[in-house]
Design an enzyme around this catalytic site. Structure first.
Site, PDB file in Angstrom:
ATOM      1  N   GLY A   1       0.836  -1.204   0.000  1.00 40.63           N
ATOM      2  CA  GLY A   1       0.000   0.000   0.000  1.00 40.63           C
ATOM      3  C   GLY A   1       0.861   1.241   0.000  1.00 40.63           C
ATOM      4  N   ASP A   2       0.557   2.160   0.957  1.00 37.60           N
ATOM      5  CA  ASP A   2       1.341   3.396   1.038  1.00 37.60           C
ATOM      6  C   ASP A   2       2.282   3.377   2.232  1.00 37.60           C
ATOM      7  OD1 ASP A   2      -0.661   3.411   2.905  1.00 37.60           O
ATOM      8  OD2 ASP A   2      -0.988   5.586   2.812  1.00 37.60           O
ATOM      9  N   GLU A   3       2.652   2.188   2.726  1.00 34.67           N
ATOM     10  CA  GLU A   3       3.543   2.059   3.877  1.00 34.67           C
ATOM     11  C   GLU A   3       4.977   1.825   3.396  1.00 34.67           C
ATOM     12  OE1 GLU A   3       2.021  -1.090   6.239  1.00 34.67           O
ATOM     13  OE2 GLU A   3       0.430   0.128   7.127  1.00 34.67           O
TER      14      GLU A   3
END
Length: 753
Positions: free
Chosen positions: A650-652
């Site tokens: 994801g956006d991690e």
């Protein structure tokens, strides 16, 4: 090899000492007895006789028993001289000469490799030489003793010396051979011919009585009668050997001497000196005739034995050869054949000696064609006059054809007439069949080589190309005619596909003779482009006797690419190219170990994009992916090359920092500065598919020192710090390990409307 005694003797045992004493007594007795017998017919005074047999006994004893028996000779000579009234001085001096003479003769015979078996003509000459040379001492010593004591006047000294020397020499020649050759085996041989020996003895006594006793003498007219005895000596030599010949010479000489001493026989002449010389010459002739005949017999027997042995060896050699061998005379008649030749023509049990090829063909119709071919080829060989090679075919008893390679060697007399023909026939059927099989196998191998999908080429021991198959030519871009005999230009042995140093497996195999499999290398095509290969090197020949090697290779470009793709998928994020969770965990483990060794802090930065879900929901995931790629690029640019940037999903994102120092607070400040640098970079405007966009990150920091925290604890603490940053209003930084860290920044990125 000499049969004479050795110069050195081992220490005798009790039994040997007793034997030596008996031999000494026997020697003294024989010397005294034969000496008294000789002095019974003196010639000059009482000390010089016509024939002195004791010298022969003395020399024979020394030759058979050794030099240590010389005291028996001296004692025997002393007793003989004392027995005829000689003074002790005369007897002692004469005995000394009579001892030194036989010793000198023995020494000379020992040096000249004399055989006491008289089995060589050379031995007869050596014995005469030894006898004559040794008796120079006895004659000189004896006559000198008599002359000095006045027993021989000066005017008779020369005649006395000659008589003494001849008498002693003839004595050795008469008694020596008999005593040297008599043995148990010679007595057994005489015993086996005792009837013939008895007839010979009777006839010899009759002839000798008539020639030397009944003959009144006083003239040379009766001298031819002495020659009647020569056939008897020849008879004895031929039938009874050297012992019989010696016995014949001794017997006839004794009768002739007795007759001459009593005024009888052909040697009793008015000129006494002439008669004496004739008698001595007669006795020497008898001895030499007998000894030479037996020596010639022995040499002839040895020559016959050697010829027989050579013939047997030659026959064994010919018989042991697998080839069929024939020898024909000039008329083509078979004289010699070996076993393979007889089996070839099925001659076992049939008479073949003297037959011709034509006669064989007439008697055995099944060999008619072969016989005609043999006759034709024989004539061609005769006309060529040199070794000729022919091909002939023959069917065996079962009708199977056999191919023969036939060599024919003509032999001519010195005048050019045909003497003989050597024929050697070798069955080459199996060899020809094997060659055909090898040729067929070679053709099959060549087809396989041409059809193989792998590249295959061969090298000699100098690394020059010997062959190359079409697959290798296609992969490398060369033609075979451009490369054969040249060192291949495509190999880069010092460099593998991944640029690592690499030893050339081909050179290693040519050096140690060991095969190599699964070797990686880097080849260059003709256009200069390189490609990775996996090759196998197989030696040709045995270690130490290599003739080259065969190299088989495959282009592994696609496999290498697939391996790289698999590695990338396993350890890297496919969208951003950053390390994935697995690679991050691996590097964390390495960082923990390094931190423990160096006692320095490290840090993990957990980064989450604010409002990323809204971007995906409004503009779509493809635009979100563009943002993620750009964020990844900015993260990599914001940190050191040694730091790790990873995407967990994801956006991690996670950034791992190392070497932040040994103190907690300074390490936290360094981590915060890096986090601030990242926050600033990620707050810069974006252009996503032509649309401007602003985004901000929330960052959580967790420090580590060695393995004080586990990996999961470290990531959990960073996640907690991230949660605190989001709770604080996003676009901010929080550190789990420093509770009073001042909150930095408060702006929030604005999502795209």
């Amino acid at each position: 090899m000499s049969n004479t005694a050795s110069f050195s003797f081992p220490a005798p045992g009790p039994g040997e000492r007793g034997q030596a004493v008996l031999r000494l007594l026997l020697l003294v007795s024989a010397y005294v007895g034969s000496g008294r017998l000789g002095l019974a017919i003196p010639y000059i005074g009482s000390n010089i006789t016509l024939v002195w047999l004791p010298t022969g006994i003395a020399v024979a004893a020394l030759v058979r028993w050794g030099w240590r028996y010389w005291p028996g000779i001296w004692l025997g000579a002393l007793l003989v001289n004392l027995s005829i009234g000689s003074s002790w001085l005369v007897a002692g001096s004469i005995s000394l000469g009579n001892t030194l003479g036989p010793l000198a003769a023995w020494w000379l015979l020992q040096r000249l490799d004399f055989h006491r078996a008289f089995d060589r003509q050379k031995d007869v000459a050596l014995f005469v030489l030894g006898a004559g040379s040794g008796m120079l001492l006895t004659a000189s010593g004896g006559v000198a003793s008599l002359w000095l004591t006045g027993l021989v006047p000066t005017e008779l000294a020369g005649r006395a010396w000659l008589t003494w020397w001849l008498g002693d020499t003839v004595g050795i020649l008469l008694a020596g051979p008999l005593l040297l050759t008599i043995s148990r085996s010679s007595r057994q041989a005489l015993s086996c011919r005792r009837s013939e020996l008895a007839v010979w003895c009777l006839l010899t006594l009759l002839v000798a009585w008539g020639a030397f006793i009944l003959n009144a003498g006083q003239g040379t007219g009766a001298l031819p009668l002495a020659f009647l005895t020569l056939p008897l000596v020849v008879w004895a030599a031929l039938r009874f050997g050297v012992t019989g010949a010696s016995l014949a010479a001794l017997l006839l000489s004794a009768i002739a001497t007795w007759g001459t001493a009593h005024g009888r026989g052909p040697f009793f002449l008015n000129d006494v000196h002439q008669g004496l010389m004739l008698l001595w010459a007669f006795m020497v002739a008898l001895v030499l005739i007998g000894l030479l005949i037996t020596a010639l017999q022995a040499e002839g027997s040895r020559a016959e034995a050697e010829i027989k042995s050579s013939q047997e060896r030659l026959s064994s050699l010919i018989e042991a050869m697998p080839d069929a061998i024939f020898f024909k005379d000039g008329a083509g008649r078979w004289l010699i054949t070996n076993g393979p030749a007889q089996r070839l023509f099925q001659l076992q049990g049939n008479e073949w000696l003297g037959i011709t090829d034509a006669a064989l063909g007439a008697a055995r119709p099944e060999f008619g064609d072969l016989s005609a071919a043999c006759q034709r080829d024989d004539e061609l060989a005769w006309q060529a006059g040199k070794v000729c090679l022919f091909e002939e075919q023959l069917r065996d008893a079962e009708g199977r054809p056999h191919q023969f390679e036939v060599r024919k060697v003509p032999i001519f007399e010195s005048d050019g007439r045909r003497k003989g023909l050597i024929v050697i026939a070798r069955n080459v059927t199996e060899e020809r069949n094997a060659l055909r099989e090898i040729e067929q196998l070679s053709q099959r191998n060549e087809l396989l080589l041409m059809a193989a999908g792998e590249g295959i080429y061969g090298l000699d021991e100098q690394e020059r190309l010997t062959f190359i198959n079409p697959a290798a030519q296609r992969m490398l871009g060369y033609r075979a005619d451009e490369l054969i005999g040249q060192v291949p230009p495509w190999r880069h042995p010092e460099q593998a596909a991944d640029d690592r140093p690499n030893e050339c497996p081909v050179r290693q195999t040519l050096a140690d003779g060991l095969p190599r499999r699964g070797c990686e290398a880097w080849f260059l095509r003709r256009d200069g482009r390189g490609f990775p290969v996996m090759l196998t090197v197989s030696p040709i020949g045995e270690p130490g006797q290599l003739s080259g090697a065969v190299v088989t290779f495959q282009d592994v470009t696609e496999r290498k690419q697939a391996e790289a793709d698999i590695h990338r998928l396993a350890f890297y994020d496919p969208l951003t190219g950053l390390a994935n969770r697995r690679l991050l965990h691996d590097r964390l483990a390495q960082a923990f170990a390094k931190s423990a060794r160096q006692r320095g802090h490290g840090a993990v930065l957990f980064i989450d994009l604010d409002h990323f879900k809204a971007l995906n929901d409004t503009l779509g995931h493809d635009v979100g992916d563009v943002l993620l790629v750009e964020v990844a690029r900015r993260l990599v640019e914001a940190v050191r090359e040694e730091d790790t940037v990873a995407r967990l999903g994801g956006d991690e994102f996670v950034v791992m920092l190392e070497r932040l120092g040994g103190e907690l607070l300074p390490a936290a400040f360094q981590a915060e500065r890096v986090a601030e640098k990242i926050r600033t970079a990620l707050n810069q405007p974006y252009v996503l598919k032509g649309q401007p966009y602003r985004s901000s990150p929330s960052i959580g920091i967790s420090l580590f020192l060695g393995e004080q925290k586990t990996r999961d604890e470290l990531l959990k603490h960073a996640d907690i710090a991230l949660y605190r940053a989001k709770k604080a209003g996003r676009n901010t930084i929080r550190c789990y390990d420093v509770a009073d860290m001042v909150e930095r920044g408060s702006g929030a990125g604005q999502p795209i409307a």
